[in-house]
Scaffold this motif. Structure first.
Motif, mmCIF file in Angstrom:
data_model
loop_
_atom_site.group_PDB
_atom_site.id
_atom_site.type_symbol
_atom_site.label_atom_id
_atom_site.label_comp_id
_atom_site.label_asym_id
_atom_site.label_seq_id
_atom_site.Cartn_x
_atom_site.Cartn_y
_atom_site.Cartn_z
ATOM 1 N N LYS A 197 50.942 34.854 40.437
ATOM 2 C CA LYS A 197 49.673 34.976 40.688
ATOM 3 C C LYS A 197 49.595 36.259 41.634
ATOM 4 C CE LYS A 197 47.269 30.844 40.313
ATOM 5 N NZ LYS A 197 47.100 29.613 40.762
ATOM 6 N N GLY A 246 47.338 39.419 40.207
ATOM 7 C CA GLY A 246 46.314 40.073 40.999
ATOM 8 C C GLY A 246 46.544 41.499 41.179
ATOM 9 N N GLN A 283 45.705 43.331 37.830
ATOM 10 C CA GLN A 283 44.330 43.127 37.705
ATOM 11 C C GLN A 283 43.394 44.152 38.325
ATOM 12 O OE1 GLN A 283 42.406 39.602 36.607
ATOM 13 N NE2 GLN A 283 41.249 41.108 35.977
ATOM 14 N N ASP A 340 41.216 46.919 36.795
ATOM 15 C CA ASP A 340 39.866 47.077 37.098
ATOM 16 C C ASP A 340 39.445 48.449 37.595
ATOM 17 O OD1 ASP A 340 39.599 44.300 35.953
ATOM 18 O OD2 ASP A 340 39.579 43.316 38.070
ATOM 19 N N ALA A 363 42.005 39.103 28.053
ATOM 20 C CA ALA A 363 41.359 39.507 29.617
ATOM 21 C C ALA A 363 41.165 40.916 29.694
ATOM 22 C CB ALA A 363 42.418 39.058 30.559
ATOM 23 N N SER A 391 40.138 36.993 33.518
ATOM 24 C CA SER A 391 40.802 37.102 34.805
ATOM 25 C C SER A 391 42.370 37.003 34.303
ATOM 26 C CB SER A 391 40.575 36.122 35.629
ATOM 27 O OG SER A 391 41.156 34.788 35.536
ATOM 28 N N THR A 436 44.539 35.517 36.345
ATOM 29 C CA THR A 436 45.229 34.282 36.672
ATOM 30 C C THR A 436 44.660 33.156 35.671
ATOM 31 O OG1 THR A 436 43.492 34.338 38.134
ATOM 32 C CG2 THR A 436 45.600 34.680 38.995
#
Lengths: 298, 444
Positions: free
Chosen positions: B237, B241, B244, B248, B414, B420, B422
């Motif tokens: 995770k 993260g 991500q 993003d 995603a 997301s 996760t």
């Protein structure tokens, strides 16, 4: 032909002999694998036990595979995507084919042969190759048609990108079918219509199109069946973009189950369900069309 | 009304039928011929034996030719039906038809699945001397519950390949930590708006799995006969993260690797790094031919400065199948291929593998760089520094393909619609566990 009864008896078995090769081939390559798939769909693989399974055996699973298939939301999303694709590829294919056929049939159209060949050509290119070539046209880094301004793999655009490949691959074939039907119409028909003062446009709409309607309907049926089997185009575009998943349409899910996850039993069950649905759709469509055509003829 | 006399029609029908039958039998007979090893020679005999070997390495034929020249009694016939996961699918299908090859190249993550399906043979009896030539960490990938299922070919620690020329041009320093990496990614976007430090690849699960391993993930572990599946664990995770965040804020590109788009971007300098296995030099020649001599290799950025841990991406073993009529001879070839100094030297030269055998890692051939990295003579020294700290999972699961498909579909979705990462991990976890339970494994 048969003048004496003995000859008649000798030739009675002949038609059967003629269809025998087709029946044999059908049995070997369609019926037998189909039956085997049906058998597989009621089975399941189980490991023998221990940490790594110690080999596997197949067990009778009853309807468990079918329960899993029908309850699989991913499959149903795939069906929806397939329907969304078909909703515009089928009419687009048939209408474009009809349009091109009518234009080629017009008296004053020039360069008929080369145009006909050009429109037919994409049909001769295998679907996988066509998809790869379109892939290069869609990707921003390699696109000559504005891939850096238009996202050809966007949420909605991806349907049109996939459908576009399918449509161009099918229009040529259907155009030839309709064009052949148009050429078969007796010339006196347009002549008399022209003498009656009909414009070229009216001849097309009132005379030609209604008379080749059976051919158009047949093309429609072919296209519907092709839409149910959509696989090559999305499967080839999959590695190029994040927009196409491995279960994007039902056939891709079947392929992934069978050859990705080596679960031929689930794949067989999904195939049986899909085949049944396809048979139902084509049967109902054929019946509706048949009754319409008969009504119009009456 | 036909005018053909009945007799002629009958003859025509018979001819047609014959042609039909011919097609049928030809179709049934095809594919099986010339595939199986010479079954007339009993196993272990000294008669001439022909082994079939499935392998997708470019230029492996040159290594096999070396064996064939020195072993007239055991000839190896090479074929390349597919690569990677597709080869695994083909092996399973061929095994169902009792028609598999004698030997096949298998990536470590696919081995437990093939063992559980009974496709790959236990060759413990033939490899007593061979296993002594490997360290325990390497053997863990091919030895399960004390049984040897393959001879390791190469190990592939995850490393950072970067465009040395462009790093200099944009004034970037080679990132030592993931924080540095993120800072570089942002700095580059500011300096060269068209370029990206790297792309987040949702198409190939291998590199992400390697990153999770570096962070300390244990997706599968075992105790006795019970499996524990923990794909959405804390280290994974953390990795998800981190990426991500980069995705993003637009710091990294989102397109899949190994696509025409990616090849072009790797070639024209849009992408500055590639997080990849030690086998990358052999691939880069095909992916970005114009960039020869511009790449360099460094250790993968660390989570805490100075931590040498890395993960793996790929790496393979040579396996013997349960269909082989000559397991002893096949195992002998597999051992030679991966532990004989001459054979390993040839593999390094031809395929750019980083050898799995301990002795192979000190071969003189590793003193010179791969052909695509003429600017970095210490290429293999860098790999050698990193390799001992490469960690894999305690064990790969028996249905990794399900997990990997889940990765591709979940992470792609995603990226495409802003979901997301996760969430995608949770989906991978539940799909993997469901499949293992369905097959009858004990999942704790």
């Amino acid at each position: 032909m048969a003048r004496n009864p003995a000859a008649a008896r000798r030739t009675r078995g002949f038609p059967y002999l003629l269809v025998l090769p087709a029946v044999l081939l059908f049995t070997a390559f369609v019926a037998a694998p189909g039956g085997y798939a049906l058998l597989l769909s009621f089975q399941r693989r189980k490991v023998n036990g221990g940490l790594l399974g110690g080999g596997t055996h197949t067990v009778f699973a009853g309807l468990a595979n079918y329960r899993d298939v029908l309850g699989d939301t991913e499959l149903w999303s795939g069906v929806l995507r397939m329907l969304a694709l078909g909703a515009f590829t089928v009419p687009a294919t048939v209408l474009l084919a009809l349009l091109f056929a009518v234009l080629l049939d017009l008296e004053r159209t020039r360069l008929k042969r080369i145009t006909r060949l050009t429109i037919f050509l994409p049909y001769a290119v295998p679907g996988v190759i066509a998809s790869l070539m379109w892939g290069f046209l869609y990707l921003p880094a390699t696109s000559p048609i504005g891939g850096d301004r238009v996202d050809f793999f966007g949420q909605v655009a991806v349907y049109f990108s996939v459908g576009n490949v399918a449509v161009w691959g099918a229009v040529g074939f259907n155009m030839i079918v309709i064009y052949t039907a148009l050429r078969a119409l007796p010339a006196e028909l347009h002549e008399s219509a022209r003498l009656d003062g009909a414009s070229e446009w009216q001849i097309v709409l009132r005379v030609k199109v209604p008379m080749v309607l059976p051919a158009v309907v047949m093309c429609g049926l072919f296209t519907v069946l092709a839409a149910l089997q959509v696989f090559n185009e999305p499967n080839t575009l999959k590695p190029l973009s994040n927009a196409v998943s491995s279960t994007w349409v039902p056939l891709m899910k079947i392929y992934d189950d069978a050859f990705g996850n080596s679960d031929i039993y689930s794949a067989a069950a999904t195939s049986v369900v899909l085949t049944a649905a396809a048979l139902a759709v084509s049967f109902v469509t054929a019946r509706i069309i048949q009754s319409r055509v008969q009504q119009e003829a009456a | 009304m036909s005018v053909i006399p009945t007799g002629r029609r009958g003859a025509a029908a018979v001819a047609l039928l014959a042609a039909g039958l011919l097609v049928t039998t030809a179709a049934c007979g095809g594919g099986g011929s010339g595939k199986k090893s010479d079954a007339s020679a009993p196993a272990g005999s000294k008669g001439k034996v022909t082994l079939t070997f499935w392998d997708w390495d470019p230029n492996i034929d040159k290594v096999v030719a070396k064996w064939n020249a020195g072993h007239p009694g055991i000839q190896v016939k090479l074929s390349n039906p597919a690569g990677g996961d597709q080869l695994v699918a083909k092996m399973i299908t061929a095994h169902e038809a009792r028609n598999g090859p004698d030997l096949a190249k298998v990536e470590y993550q696919s081995l437990p699945a093939l063992v559980s399906k009974g496709v790959v043979a236990d060759i413990t009896a033939y490899t007593k001397d061979t296993v002594a030539k490997y360290d325990d960490a390497t053997l863990k990938s091919t030895v399960f519950q004390g049984k040897v299922y393959g001879v390791p070919q190469d190990v592939a620690p995850l490393m950072l390949f970067y465009r040395a020329d462009l790093f200099t041009r944009y004034g970037l320093s080679v990132p030592k930590t993931w924080d540095d990496f993120a800072a570089d990614a942002k700095a580059l976007r500011a300096k060269a708006p068209k370029a990206y430090l790297t792309n987040f690849d949702a198409a190939d699960p291998g590199w992400f799995t390697g990153l999770a391993q570096q962070a300390g993930a244990n997706w599968w572990s075992t105790s006795g006969d019970t499996w524990k599946v923990d794909i959405a664990d804390a280290p994974t995770k953390k990795v998800a993260g981190y990426w991500q965040g980069l995705v993003d804020d637009g710091s990294v590109a989102k397109n899949p690797s190994f696509s025409p788009q990616w090849n072009k971007q790797m070639n024209d300098g849009t992408l500055l790094t590639w997080i990849s296995g030690a086998w990358a030099p052999a691939q880069l020649g095909g992916i970005a031919p114009a960039t020869k001599g511009k790449w360099a290799v460094a250790a993968l950025p660390a989570w805490t400065a100075g931590d040498p841990a890395t993960g793996i991406w790929g790496g393979s073993a040579t396996t013997v199948t349960t269909d082989s009529a000559h397991p002893a001879e096949a195992a002998e070839f597999a051992s030679w291929l991966n532990t004989d100094d001459a054979a390993v030297t040839e593999q390094v030269k031809q395929i750019n593998v980083y050898p799995a055998a301990t002795s192979g890692r000190s071969l003189p051939v590793l003193r010179s760089a791969p052909a695509f990295f003429p600017n970095q003579p210490d290429f293999y020294a860098e790999v050698k520094k990193v390799a001992p700290a490469a960690r894999s999972f305690p064990m790969w699961g028996p249905d990794v393909t399900v997990t990997f498909t889940g990765y591709t579909d979940g992470f792609s979705k995603a990226l495409q619609s802003g979901g997301s990462f996760t969430g995608a991990l949770d989906a991978m976890q539940s799909a993997t566990v469901a499949d293992m339970k369905k097959l009858g494994f004990t999942v704790g």
